[in-house]
Design a protein around this motif. Structure first.
Motif, mmCIF file in Angstrom:
data_model
loop_
_atom_site.group_PDB
_atom_site.id
_atom_site.type_symbol
_atom_site.label_atom_id
_atom_site.label_comp_id
_atom_site.label_asym_id
_atom_site.label_seq_id
_atom_site.Cartn_x
_atom_site.Cartn_y
_atom_site.Cartn_z
ATOM 1 N N ARG A 94 0.423 -7.419 -6.866
ATOM 2 C CA ARG A 94 1.260 -8.390 -6.163
ATOM 3 C C ARG A 94 1.913 -9.316 -7.195
ATOM 4 O O ARG A 94 1.267 -9.743 -8.159
ATOM 5 C CB ARG A 94 0.420 -9.224 -5.190
ATOM 6 C CG ARG A 94 1.248 -10.204 -4.358
ATOM 7 C CD ARG A 94 0.336 -11.097 -3.527
ATOM 8 N NE ARG A 94 -0.425 -10.321 -2.571
ATOM 9 C CZ ARG A 94 0.017 -9.970 -1.364
ATOM 10 N NH1 ARG A 94 1.241 -10.326 -0.987
ATOM 11 N NH2 ARG A 94 -0.749 -9.278 -0.550
ATOM 12 N N HIS A 154 0.819 -1.204 0.000
ATOM 13 C CA HIS A 154 0.000 0.000 0.000
ATOM 14 C C HIS A 154 0.854 1.256 0.000
ATOM 15 O O HIS A 154 1.869 1.351 0.679
ATOM 16 C CB HIS A 154 -0.951 0.014 1.207
ATOM 17 C CG HIS A 154 -2.199 -0.772 0.945
ATOM 18 N ND1 HIS A 154 -3.466 -0.234 1.073
ATOM 19 C CD2 HIS A 154 -2.394 -2.050 0.532
ATOM 20 C CE1 HIS A 154 -4.376 -1.145 0.772
ATOM 21 N NE2 HIS A 154 -3.748 -2.261 0.450
ATOM 22 N N THR A 192 -1.269 -10.348 -9.556
ATOM 23 C CA THR A 192 -2.662 -10.291 -9.109
ATOM 24 C C THR A 192 -2.952 -8.857 -8.662
ATOM 25 O O THR A 192 -2.097 -8.176 -8.118
ATOM 26 C CB THR A 192 -2.932 -11.257 -7.951
ATOM 27 O OG1 THR A 192 -2.017 -10.987 -6.884
ATOM 28 C CG2 THR A 192 -2.775 -12.698 -8.393
ATOM 29 N N GLY A 193 -4.176 -8.444 -8.902
ATOM 30 C CA GLY A 193 -4.550 -7.099 -8.490
ATOM 31 C C GLY A 193 -5.294 -6.370 -9.596
ATOM 32 O O GLY A 193 -5.793 -6.989 -10.534
ATOM 33 N N VAL A 229 -4.157 -4.471 -6.121
ATOM 34 C CA VAL A 229 -4.496 -4.542 -4.709
ATOM 35 C C VAL A 229 -4.757 -3.145 -4.157
ATOM 36 O O VAL A 229 -5.325 -3.000 -3.068
ATOM 37 C CB VAL A 229 -3.375 -5.222 -3.901
ATOM 38 C CG1 VAL A 229 -3.151 -6.645 -4.379
ATOM 39 C CG2 VAL A 229 -2.067 -4.430 -3.968
ATOM 40 N N GLN A 230 -4.337 -2.115 -4.882
ATOM 41 C CA GLN A 230 -4.610 -0.739 -4.507
ATOM 42 C C GLN A 230 -4.548 0.129 -5.753
ATOM 43 O O GLN A 230 -3.753 -0.119 -6.669
ATOM 44 C CB GLN A 230 -3.602 -0.218 -3.479
ATOM 45 C CG GLN A 230 -3.947 1.185 -2.945
ATOM 46 C CD GLN A 230 -2.827 1.798 -2.114
ATOM 47 O OE1 GLN A 230 -1.677 1.410 -2.243
ATOM 48 N NE2 GLN A 230 -3.168 2.759 -1.263
ATOM 49 N N TRP A 282 6.155 -6.698 -5.611
ATOM 50 C CA TRP A 282 5.094 -5.817 -6.080
ATOM 51 C C TRP A 282 5.531 -5.094 -7.341
ATOM 52 O O TRP A 282 6.731 -4.878 -7.571
ATOM 53 C CB TRP A 282 4.755 -4.767 -5.014
ATOM 54 C CG TRP A 282 4.525 -5.318 -3.662
ATOM 55 C CD1 TRP A 282 5.449 -5.469 -2.663
ATOM 56 C CD2 TRP A 282 3.300 -5.829 -3.142
ATOM 57 N NE1 TRP A 282 4.876 -6.033 -1.558
ATOM 58 C CE2 TRP A 282 3.550 -6.260 -1.819
ATOM 59 C CE3 TRP A 282 2.006 -5.953 -3.653
ATOM 60 C CZ2 TRP A 282 2.566 -6.822 -1.011
ATOM 61 C CZ3 TRP A 282 1.014 -6.494 -2.850
ATOM 62 C CH2 TRP A 282 1.295 -6.923 -1.554
#
Length: 401
Positions: free
Chosen positions: A375, A62, A384-385, A387-388, A360
């Motif tokens: 990620r 993050h 994957t994502g 995520v933010q 990341w």
């Protein structure tokens, strides 16, 4: 026989042993790594104000909300001097299509702020790339619209000298003929100044001629010591060389081509016995497309390329298809095999980068005003994502510090 006196003598040692034994079962968990600093270069012609800073948590993936670190015109590409215990300096090209375009210098402060030092002429219009050699003594700039490459000494206070050398790539007898795409290859367009892993060579991709030029360099003086550059091509006119990246083994090089959205695999070798030394590229004639077979090539321009630190995977971005693409790298021959194609989470992913842990990827989507965090699975290379997703006006470059 255990007397009272002997018991009292043994008691401290027994207590200490018990405490030691307890500590084995109640060890404190190691403190989590502190967040790392990240800088974003942005397009000030589209609402942004300059270079922004954020903090990135490598455990959660993050970012903190980006804050303005320095106001400067269109910082489309950034570079840092190496960490050597002293102050570090950041350089930003001011990517304005004007012969008076500049490169700005900043000192990194402890709180992440950037203290302005000064600016110098970049040596041509539209500077698009800046690199700093591993000693921190020299910087090299590619001027895309000015068709030049310029070199600079880094002064003790972090400022740049005036250009030490300025090379005109429109000398086509020396740098090769223009490519066949009249709209994109109207003149030479140097797009990168990549320094070899041993800090002895400079590689310049020229989108206008489809050639990669290799110069030997003297980092102490910022001079290019090769009077006649060595030219290499993938043999596919109109591909439009953009950026190159070295594999961690130092023997393979991958080049991404902006116009035809492809990636080439080259072999790299050096001949240090000659004076000056030569850096040589040999194409393996292995190339892959970055876009899906059914996506119109004319609607895409390939952008960035990166190799994972373990050398097992290569990543690329597509502007138009708006994807990140993952390829596995064959450990024996360096050939690429498609692993994954995933949406970038926005529009026009101009630049992306792996974080220092390689767990990341941060992707700047220029035309949707956001940075997405993915990620990365180290064993498979897959992403994957996001995520933010973080809002920031027109991100053009991401740099961890």
């Amino acid at each position: 026989m255990l007397t009272r006196r002997r018991f009292l003598l043994l008691l401290p040692a027994a207590t200490a042993s018990a405490q030691d034994l307890a500590s084995l079962f109640h060890k404190k968990k190691p403190a989590p790594p502190p967040p790392v600093r990240v800088y974003f270069g942005t397009d000030t012609m589209k609402g942004a104000k300059g270079i922004y800073q954020s903090r990135f948590d490598t455990l959660t993936g993050h970012l903190t909300p980006p804050l303005l670190a320095a106001a400067t015109a269109r910082p489309s590409f950034l570079a840092l001097t190496p960490a050597r215990g002293g102050p570090r300096y950041l350089y930003a090209v001011n990517a304005i299509n004007d012969p008076a375009a500049t490169v700005s210098s900043f000192a990194m402060e402890k709180n992440g702020g950037l203290r302005y030092i000064g600016k110098v002429l970049s040596g041509g219009a539209g500077p698009a790339y800046v690199s700093v050699d591993s000693t921190g003594n020299s910087a090299f700039v590619a001027n895309y619209f000015g068709s030049t490459v310029a070199s600079f000494r880094i002064e003790p206070d972090g400022d740049l000298s005036s250009p030490v050398e300025r090379i005109d790539f429109n000398d086509h007898a020396k740098f090769g003929a223009l490519g066949p795409n009249a709209a994109r290859q109207d003149r030479s367009h140097p797009h990168c100044t990549t320094i070899s892993p041993d800090n002895r060579f400079l590689l310049v991709c020229d989108l206008g001629t489809d050639h990669i030029s290799v110069f030997s360099i003297d980092p102490e003086t910022a001079r290019l010591t090769t009077s006649q550059p060595y030219l290499f091509t993938n043999g596919r006119p109109g591909s439009g060389n953009r950026h190159v990246v070295f594999h961690p083994n130092g023997r393979w090089l991958y080049g991404i081509n902006e116009i035809d959205s492809t990636i080439d695999h080259y072999l790299w070798t050096e001949t240090h016995a000659l004076k000056p030394a030569e850096g040589l590229l040999v194409t393996t004639n292995h190339h892959v497309s970055t876009i899906a077979k059914d996506f119109p090539a004319e609607k895409n321009t390939a952008a960035e390329i990166a190799v994972s630190p373990d050398g097992d995977f290569l990543y690329a971005s597509n502007r138009g298809e708006d994807t990140l693409v993952v390829f596995a790298i064959d450990a024996n021959h360096g050939r690429l095999t498609l692993v994954q194609r995933i949406s970038s989470g926005g529009k026009t992913p101009r630049h992306f980068t792996l974080d220092p842990t390689a767990q990341w990827i941060l992707c700047g989507n220029q035309d949707s005003a956001n940075v997405t965090v993915f990620r990365r699975e180290q064993g498979t290379g897959r992403l994957t994502g996001p995520v933010q997703t973080v809002s920031i006006d027109s991100p053009m470059y991401t740099l961890f510090a």
